[in-house]
Design a protein around this motif. Structure first.
Motif, PDB file in Angstrom:
ATOM      1  N   ALA A 264       0.820  -1.206   0.000  1.00  0.00           N
ATOM      2  CA  ALA A 264       0.000   0.000   0.000  1.00  0.00           C
ATOM      3  C   ALA A 264       0.858   1.261   0.000  1.00  0.00           C
ATOM      4  O   ALA A 264       0.586   2.216  -0.739  1.00  0.00           O
ATOM      5  N   SER A 265       1.940   1.269   0.796  1.00  0.00           N
ATOM      6  CA  SER A 265       2.804   2.453   0.841  1.00  0.00           C
ATOM      7  C   SER A 265       3.532   2.651  -0.481  1.00  0.00           C
ATOM      8  O   SER A 265       3.741   3.790  -0.918  1.00  0.00           O
ATOM      9  N   ALA A 266       3.916   1.560  -1.142  1.00  0.00           N
ATOM     10  CA  ALA A 266       4.592   1.671  -2.437  1.00  0.00           C
ATOM     11  C   ALA A 266       3.653   2.223  -3.501  1.00  0.00           C
ATOM     12  O   ALA A 266       4.041   3.071  -4.317  1.00  0.00           O
ATOM     13  N   LEU A 267       2.418   1.757  -3.510  1.00  0.00           N
ATOM     14  CA  LEU A 267       1.460   2.224  -4.513  1.00  0.00           C
ATOM     15  C   LEU A 267       1.104   3.690  -4.302  1.00  0.00           C
ATOM     16  O   LEU A 267       0.961   4.450  -5.271  1.00  0.00           O
ATOM     17  N   LYS A 268       0.977   4.105  -3.050  1.00  0.00           N
ATOM     18  CA  LYS A 268       0.542   5.471  -2.772  1.00  0.00           C
ATOM     19  C   LYS A 268       1.672   6.492  -2.856  1.00  0.00           C
ATOM     20  O   LYS A 268       1.420   7.670  -3.097  1.00  0.00           O
ATOM     21  N   HIS A 269       2.906   6.064  -2.653  1.00  0.00           N
ATOM     22  CA  HIS A 269       4.002   7.037  -2.611  1.00  0.00           C
ATOM     23  C   HIS A 269       4.270   7.596  -4.011  1.00  0.00           C
ATOM     24  O   HIS A 269       4.471   6.843  -4.964  1.00  0.00           O
ATOM     25  N   PRO A 270       4.301   8.908  -4.159  1.00  0.00           N
ATOM     26  CA  PRO A 270       4.448   9.511  -5.493  1.00  0.00           C
ATOM     27  C   PRO A 270       5.823   9.341  -6.131  1.00  0.00           C
ATOM     28  O   PRO A 270       5.980   9.592  -7.321  1.00  0.00           O
ATOM     29  N   ALA A 271       6.829   8.906  -5.357  1.00  0.00           N
ATOM     30  CA  ALA A 271       8.188   8.789  -5.904  1.00  0.00           C
ATOM     31  C   ALA A 271       8.635   7.347  -6.089  1.00  0.00           C
ATOM     32  O   ALA A 271       9.771   7.110  -6.497  1.00  0.00           O
ATOM     33  N   ILE A 272       7.772   6.384  -5.815  1.00  0.00           N
ATOM     34  CA  ILE A 272       8.158   4.969  -5.936  1.00  0.00           C
ATOM     35  C   ILE A 272       7.522   4.383  -7.197  1.00  0.00           C
ATOM     36  O   ILE A 272       6.298   4.315  -7.319  1.00  0.00           O
TER      37      ILE A 272
END
Length: 462
Positions: A241-249
């Protein structure tokens, strides 16, 4: 923050300092004389004092008994006056290092310091971090007790939410943490615990990217036989979830390589399907997925508030794929607009955003309404991508062969013209030589005729 190993320099024998410390604790407790900690440790200190006076080796077991009482009572130090907290803890740390096994006492000290220091509350975290840093730096670099101290430091930073304190720790995490993990010989569970503690502190300090990095590293410590249990599943969902939501990943390879993430195929199939779309598919596939599967229904709603962020990221990834798969390296604005579902006048904004995040490099041509691609990032690299690379290498090879052919032809022409010029020069040289000899023969008779006349004229004079 952790630094090179240091040594506390405190004068006095063990018994003198232990007695002083017990009296200080009694003063904080406001106990009457003879009814406090000093009264408890005095009988234990007497034989140790006699050994010191005789110059004999100290009884370490006896010291440990004294330290048990001192450390048990040391929780009250958190309520000491601000100026006295650090010196008091330093004295206790010095005494603990004289135990038979300092680790069993230092763990208790870390527990105290991980709790809020009462006076003054606003300075409590910085005081605790300073003391814990002293504890950390008085231990040998290879001492595994440093692990527990570092956990306590990170816990204090997380509780305080101090971005400044975490910024001071970050350089050490970047340069030293891998070495510490190797030297301390932590097992998988301990390593996971430390990475998650760092991730929580980073998140509390507002550094979401570093938090994600350590969540992924914690994920990588999970053995294959534990990939499907509840804790592993929860951690995998958090990481994804954090990877999908993070704008720089934009690189999901570290996730797809995890056994715990792969286990989501069974436990959270819709979330795993979304990962596959972000890994290799385009905006059209994402929109089809969302139309049939609301984000709020995925894995307890971990992506419920991320609809716009996910769609924007998907547009950037789609443009990267479009640029990577274009043989001509020229993308018309109309093609980009169609792929991204945006008006033509908005194309340049999306191209600039994609360049900014490092997925593509190129040049916008407003005159020709096209994007000239210089470099594009492959989101996945499989047989199809190898085929594309092979095709481009063949085109490059043919181009080089054409260039070499032109150079070879020019070289041959140059050599041929040089030989021809040299032959012409040689031919002209021979013709000139023959002409010169004939002229000499034509001039000689004249000269022979003129010479007698000159002689005759002279002779006639005589």
């Amino acid at each position: 923050m952790p630094a090179p190993t240091t040594t506390l320099l405190i004068e006095g024998t063990f018994t003198e300092l232990a007695e002083e410390f017990s009296q200080y604790i009694d003063a904080l407790r406001k106990n009457e004389e003879g009814a406090g900690l000093h009264a408890e440790v005095a009988p234990l200190l007497q034989p140790l004092r006699e050994q010191e006076q005789a110059g004999a080796e100290p009884d370490l077991k006896q010291r440990d008994e004294v330290l048990k009482k001192l450390v048990s009572a040391a929780a009250i130090l958190n309520s000491a006056p601000e100026k006295e907290i650090i010196p008091a803890y330093n004295l206790l740390i010095h005494l603990i290092h004289q135990a038979s096994d300092a680790d069993m006492f230092l763990a208790r000290i870390c527990t105290y310091l991980a709790k809020p220091i009462q006076t003054p509350a606003q300075h409590g975290p910085s005081l605790a971090i300073s003391i814990l840093t002293t504890v950390f730096n008085t231990l040998a670099p290879s001492d595994s007790s440093r692990y527990h101290v570092l956990l306590a430091i990170v816990a204090v930073i997380r509780q305080s939410g101090s971005g400044h304190a975490f910024d001071a720790l970050k350089p050490q995490l970047a340069t030293q943490l891998p070495n510490w993990l190797a030297v301390w010989e932590l097992d998988a569970e301990e390593a996971k615990k430390l990475h998650l503690a760092v991730a929580d502190a980073a998140e509390a300090s507002g550094d979401d990217e570093l938090a994600h990095t350590h969540v992924v590293q914690a994920l990588q410590t999970i053995p294959a036989n534990e990939a499907s249990n509840k804790d592993s599943r929860d951690l995998a969902v958090r990481a994804l979830a954090s990877a999908l939501k993070h704008p720089a990943i934009f690189d999901f390879t570290p996730l797809t390589a995890s056994d715990a993430i792969q286990a989501l195929r069974s436990s959270d199939s819709t979330l795993f399907e979304l990962l596959e779309i972000f890994t290799s598919d385009t905006l059209d596939a994402y929109q089809d997925f969302v139309s049939s599967t609301p984000l709020s229904s995925i894995s307890g709603g971990v992506l419920a508030d991320a609809g716009e962020a996910l769609q924007n990221k998907m547009r950037l990834l789609t443009l990267a794929s479009l640029a990577a798969s274009t043989p001509s390296r020229s993308l018309p604005y109309a093609s980009i607009a169609s792929a991204l579902g945006v008006p033509t006048e908005g194309v340049e904004k999306w191209v600039i955003d994609t360049i900014r995040v490092g997925l593509v490099e190129g040049k916008l041509s407003q005159l020709r309404s096209e994007f000239l691609v210089h470099r594009a990032t492959y989101r996945v690299f499989g047989e199809k991508q190898w085929a594309e690379v092979q095709g481009r290498l063949m085109v490059w090879r043919r181009s080089l062969e054409n260039v070499l052919g032109v150079i070879r032809a020019e070289r041959e022409r140059f050599v041929r013209e040089g030989l021809q010029a040299a032959a012409e020069e040689a031919s002209q040289g021979k013709t000139g030589e023959k002409g010169g000899k004939g002229a000499d023969r034509r001039r000689n008779p004249t000269q022979q005729q003129q010479q007698p006349r000159e002689v005759d004229l002279v002779g006639g004079g005589d």
